[in-house]
Design a protein around this motif. Structure first.
Motif, short mmCIF file in Angstrom:
data_model
loop_
_atom_site.label_atom_id
_atom_site.label_comp_id
_atom_site.label_asym_id
_atom_site.label_seq_id
_atom_site.Cartn_x
_atom_site.Cartn_y
_atom_site.Cartn_z
N ILE A 171 0.77 -1.10 0.10
CA ILE A 171 -0.07 0.02 -0.09
C ILE A 171 1.01 1.24 0.05
O ILE A 171 1.85 1.59 0.61
CB ILE A 171 -1.14 -0.05 1.00
N THR A 172 0.43 2.15 -1.03
CA THR A 172 1.14 3.32 -0.99
C THR A 172 0.31 4.53 -0.87
O THR A 172 -1.08 4.53 -1.06
CB THR A 172 1.92 3.52 -2.54
N PRO A 173 0.74 5.81 -0.40
CA PRO A 173 -0.29 7.02 -0.63
C PRO A 173 -0.54 7.37 -1.79
O PRO A 173 0.15 7.07 -3.03
CB PRO A 173 0.60 7.99 0.23
N HIS A 177 4.69 7.60 -6.64
CA HIS A 177 5.17 7.35 -8.00
C HIS A 177 4.99 6.05 -8.16
O HIS A 177 4.82 5.59 -9.60
CB HIS A 177 6.70 7.58 -8.10
N LEU A 178 4.59 5.09 -7.42
CA LEU A 178 4.18 3.71 -7.80
C LEU A 178 2.63 3.40 -7.63
O LEU A 178 2.26 2.31 -8.02
CB LEU A 178 4.69 2.62 -6.59
N SER A 179 1.84 4.38 -7.24
CA SER A 179 0.49 4.36 -6.89
C SER A 179 -0.29 4.18 -8.08
O SER A 179 -1.41 3.53 -7.89
CB SER A 179 -0.03 5.59 -6.18
N ASN A 180 0.00 4.25 -9.29
CA ASN A 180 -0.77 4.12 -10.47
C ASN A 180 -0.78 2.86 -10.82
O ASN A 180 -1.32 2.38 -11.80
CB ASN A 180 -0.55 5.23 -11.42
N LYS A 181 0.27 1.99 -10.58
CA LYS A 181 0.60 0.55 -11.10
C LYS A 181 -0.45 -0.48 -10.45
O LYS A 181 -1.05 -0.03 -9.24
CB LYS A 181 1.71 0.27 -10.64
N ILE A 251 -5.37 5.92 -0.26
CA ILE A 251 -4.20 4.71 -0.33
C ILE A 251 -4.45 3.89 -1.45
O ILE A 251 -5.75 3.65 -1.94
CB ILE A 251 -4.32 3.79 0.92
N SER A 252 -3.46 3.77 -2.12
CA SER A 252 -3.55 2.65 -3.39
C SER A 252 -3.29 1.36 -3.06
O SER A 252 -2.10 1.14 -2.04
CB SER A 252 -2.69 3.17 -4.67
#
Length: 293
Positions: A171-173, A177-181, A251-252
């Motif tokens: 999980i990322t905010p 930079h990884l959240s769209n993956k 969160i992503s």
């Protein structure tokens, strides 16, 4: 001396006639006379004396009648109290769980059950795995939820069942930079800042083992809500189990390419202990909704 003999004595004292008492008590007159004789022998005093065609209490019988009636009344009150306690217990379920399970799994299973059992009360306890197993063994809790069965062989009375397998996700905010993956490899996380859940009672992901190096840990919260909160405000990323409790507004959630296993949740109970009907119903409810992903 037994309760039946006291009941015989009280009935005879009230009717002043063995025949009438035997009809009320539905026992033969010889059996009734034998019981009273045994009671008098045990007390070493006569309880009745003849008075024409009827009988009367002796001075000993009069004193003993008062205490016999008190004894019967107290026993009846005790039975009523036990029945009340049993009735109250039928509406209570005591459960215990390890810290992380309490935050991600317990709310999910409780909510669905309460929809159709609004009068049920739950008692919650957060304990270590060992404390849960001991509580089940000693009858202090009805059901336990834990993620390790390493030492369960020491508790022969405890039966358990796997009720949930949850995969790990990153999980990322939002805006990271990884959240769209939709999927990420652990190799891509080498330079990231991590929030690591700090709870010695739960089996955690070993970052050293799966990433191949010691990651940069910026915080070690002991509560799952704080862990998610820190990620949401951009303090770092983390690997957690994928549950419906994750709020994706800030969160992503990303799948992990590598297979790092699952978090297993087990439900345990004492197979030899008495359990109210509602506890068995709740246990069956959990088994019926179990999903292994």
């Amino acid at each position: 001396m037994n309760l039946q003999h006291l009941e015989y004595f009280i009935t005879i004292a009230k009717t002043k006639n063995f025949t009438t008492a035997s009809n009320i008590l539905l026992v033969t007159q010889p059996a009734l006379s034998k019981a009273i004789s045994k009671l008098e022998e045990e007390l070493e005093v006569p309880l009745f004396k003849k008075s024409g065609r009827s009988i009367q209490l002796t001075k000993f019988g009069e004193v003993f009648l008062t205490h016999a009636q008190l004894a019967i009344n107290n026993i009846e009150k005790g039975i009523e109290e036990l029945q009340y306690m049993k009735s109250d217990d039928e509406k209570n379920i005591s459960i215990a769980y390890t810290g992380c399970i309490g935050n991600i799994f317990i709310p999910f299973i409780i909510t669905g059950f309460l929809d159709s059992h609004s009068d049920i009360k739950f008692k919650f306890n957060t304990n270590s795995v060992e404390e849960i197993l001991q509580g089940l063994r000693d009858g202090k809790i009805d059901l336990g939820f834990f993620d390790s069965i390493d030492n369960i062989d020491k508790y022969s009375d405890i039966q358990y069942e796997l009720v949930k397998k949850e995969k790990y996700v990153l999980i990322t905010p939002k805006g990271h930079h990884l959240s769209n993956k939709t999927e990420v490899s652990l190799k891509e996380l080498k330079d990231e800042l991590f929030i690591a859940y700090n709870n010695t009672d739960d089996n955690k992901v070993s970052y050293d083992k799966f990433i191949g190096y010691t990651p940069k840990i910026v915080a070690n919260p002991s509560e799952a809500s704080m862990l998610i909160g820190l990620v949401a405000v951009g303090a770092g990323i983390t690997i957690v189990t994928n549950t419906p409790m994750i709020n994706t507004n800030k969160i992503s959630v990303l799948d992990i390419k590598e297979d790092i296993g699952h978090k297993c949740i087990y439900m345990g109970w004492n197979k030899n202990a008495y359990k109210p009907y509602i506890v068995n119903e709740f246990r069956n409810h959990i088994i019926s909704i179990s999903k292994f992903t």
